[in-house]
Design a protein around this motif. Sequence first.
Motif, PDB file in Angstrom:
ATOM      1  N   ASN A  86      11.213  -2.981   5.929  1.00 51.11           N
ATOM      2  CA  ASN A  86      10.932  -4.422   5.942  1.00 51.11           C
ATOM      3  C   ASN A  86       9.499  -4.615   5.458  1.00 51.11           C
ATOM      4  O   ASN A  86       8.751  -3.634   5.296  1.00 51.11           O
ATOM      5  CB  ASN A  86      11.149  -5.017   7.342  1.00 51.11           C
ATOM      6  N   GLU A  87       9.126  -5.874   5.218  1.00 48.75           N
ATOM      7  CA  GLU A  87       7.809  -6.152   4.634  1.00 48.75           C
ATOM      8  C   GLU A  87       6.685  -5.568   5.474  1.00 48.75           C
ATOM      9  O   GLU A  87       5.733  -4.984   4.963  1.00 48.75           O
ATOM     10  CB  GLU A  87       7.589  -7.670   4.544  1.00 48.75           C
ATOM     11  N   ALA A  88       6.807  -5.724   6.815  1.00 45.09           N
ATOM     12  CA  ALA A  88       5.730  -5.262   7.715  1.00 45.09           C
ATOM     13  C   ALA A  88       5.520  -3.752   7.565  1.00 45.09           C
ATOM     14  O   ALA A  88       4.378  -3.269   7.512  1.00 45.09           O
ATOM     15  CB  ALA A  88       6.086  -5.626   9.151  1.00 45.09           C
ATOM     16  N   GLN A  89       6.622  -3.007   7.445  1.00 49.52           N
ATOM     17  CA  GLN A  89       6.504  -1.547   7.315  1.00 49.52           C
ATOM     18  C   GLN A  89       5.838  -1.178   5.989  1.00 49.52           C
ATOM     19  O   GLN A  89       5.005  -0.280   5.928  1.00 49.52           O
ATOM     20  CB  GLN A  89       7.891  -0.891   7.406  1.00 49.52           C
ATOM     21  N   VAL A  90       6.173  -1.908   4.937  1.00 45.37           N
ATOM     22  CA  VAL A  90       5.563  -1.619   3.624  1.00 45.37           C
ATOM     23  C   VAL A  90       4.059  -1.862   3.705  1.00 45.37           C
ATOM     24  O   VAL A  90       3.253  -1.010   3.306  1.00 45.37           O
ATOM     25  CB  VAL A  90       6.203  -2.492   2.522  1.00 45.37           C
ATOM     26  N   CYS A  91       3.681  -2.991   4.299  1.00 48.00           N
ATOM     27  CA  CYS A  91       2.249  -3.331   4.397  1.00 48.00           C
ATOM     28  C   CYS A  91       1.521  -2.319   5.287  1.00 48.00           C
ATOM     29  O   CYS A  91       0.417  -1.867   4.955  1.00 48.00           O
ATOM     30  CB  CYS A  91       2.072  -4.744   4.949  1.00 48.00           C
TER      31      CYS A  91
END
Length: 278
Positions: free
Chosen positions: A233-238
């Motif tokens: 998810n976006e949070a993990q990528v960031c």
Amino acid sequence: GGSHVRSTLKGAESGIAAMAACYQRFDPASYLKYNYTPPRADFERKDSIVPWKLACLHRAFTEGDVSGELLVDIGSGPTLYQVLSGCEVFNKVILTDFLEINRQELRRWLRDEGGYNLDWTPYMEYVCKLEGRRYAWSEKAAKLRKVVKDVLPIDVHCPQPMAPDALPSGGADCLVSSFCLESVSPDLAAFNRALGHIGSLLRPGGHLLLIGALDESYYLGGPGVKIPVVPLNEAQVCASLKERGYTLMRLEVYTLPQDMRVGVDDVTGVFFVKAKKV
Ligand SMILES: Nc1ncnc2c1ncn2[C@@H]1O[C@@H](CSCCNC[C@@H]2Cc3ccc([N+](=O)[O-])cc3CN2)[C@@H](O)[C@H]1O
């Protein structure tokens, strides 16, 4: 203690070995048909995925802060679209992939040998249009063939993903990588490690342009060839980018319309990241 670490590493190695075994069944022709023909690559549709990706790359390469000599594409697969804009900004481009079958597919196009599994003309026409140069696709093809210097092996699970002398000692000035890391990593820890490994190929201050799938758990790498993917998810990528020493400059997310979900994977969205290595 040591035994725990050994078992953890052993687990990681078996997951990576299993992934490499999956990729022996990867079929470039099917993969190109599944992902790089309509509806996912429909240049008449504003909401098609490929035009969105090409527009993100065009903007990222041409807004003035990205420059240097050498651009390296990590995990090119059998596709060239990743560097259609970058080839105007860098005078050396190196493509890479884990499989010889994919490297051969790329070399066949670069040597103008014919017998391609996909016609890249609409892609080049679209990028020329973005550049305000109409009908110059043959110039784009010539530019690409001039600027791409090599197609080399890579393994993002190795701390040194490419051969020691593959790149100049300072590393690349810019990396681009599209749909690779999450599709070759058995779990989030492996994804994080791989992001760090490719970072070692990039000079400090260099840029990383990373495109990837959100919430994907598998995709078809050929008829009946189901390849596992670590769902992100976006949070993990960031969090991964921050942890591996990148400064995030832009994150864009594309959500797949229903009719882009064609059964070749379970992707719900695509992320585009522009980041800078500290
Ligand atoms: N250890 C390794 N190191 C580096 N590269 C490696 C390694 N192992 C395999 N590879 C190499 O990496 C691979 C890159 S292709 C991976 C496919 N990614 C998933 C697929 C793509 C896709 C495309 C478009 C859209 N869309 O929404 O429009 C969605 C999706 C989601 N499904 C492949 O070339 C393999 O050969």
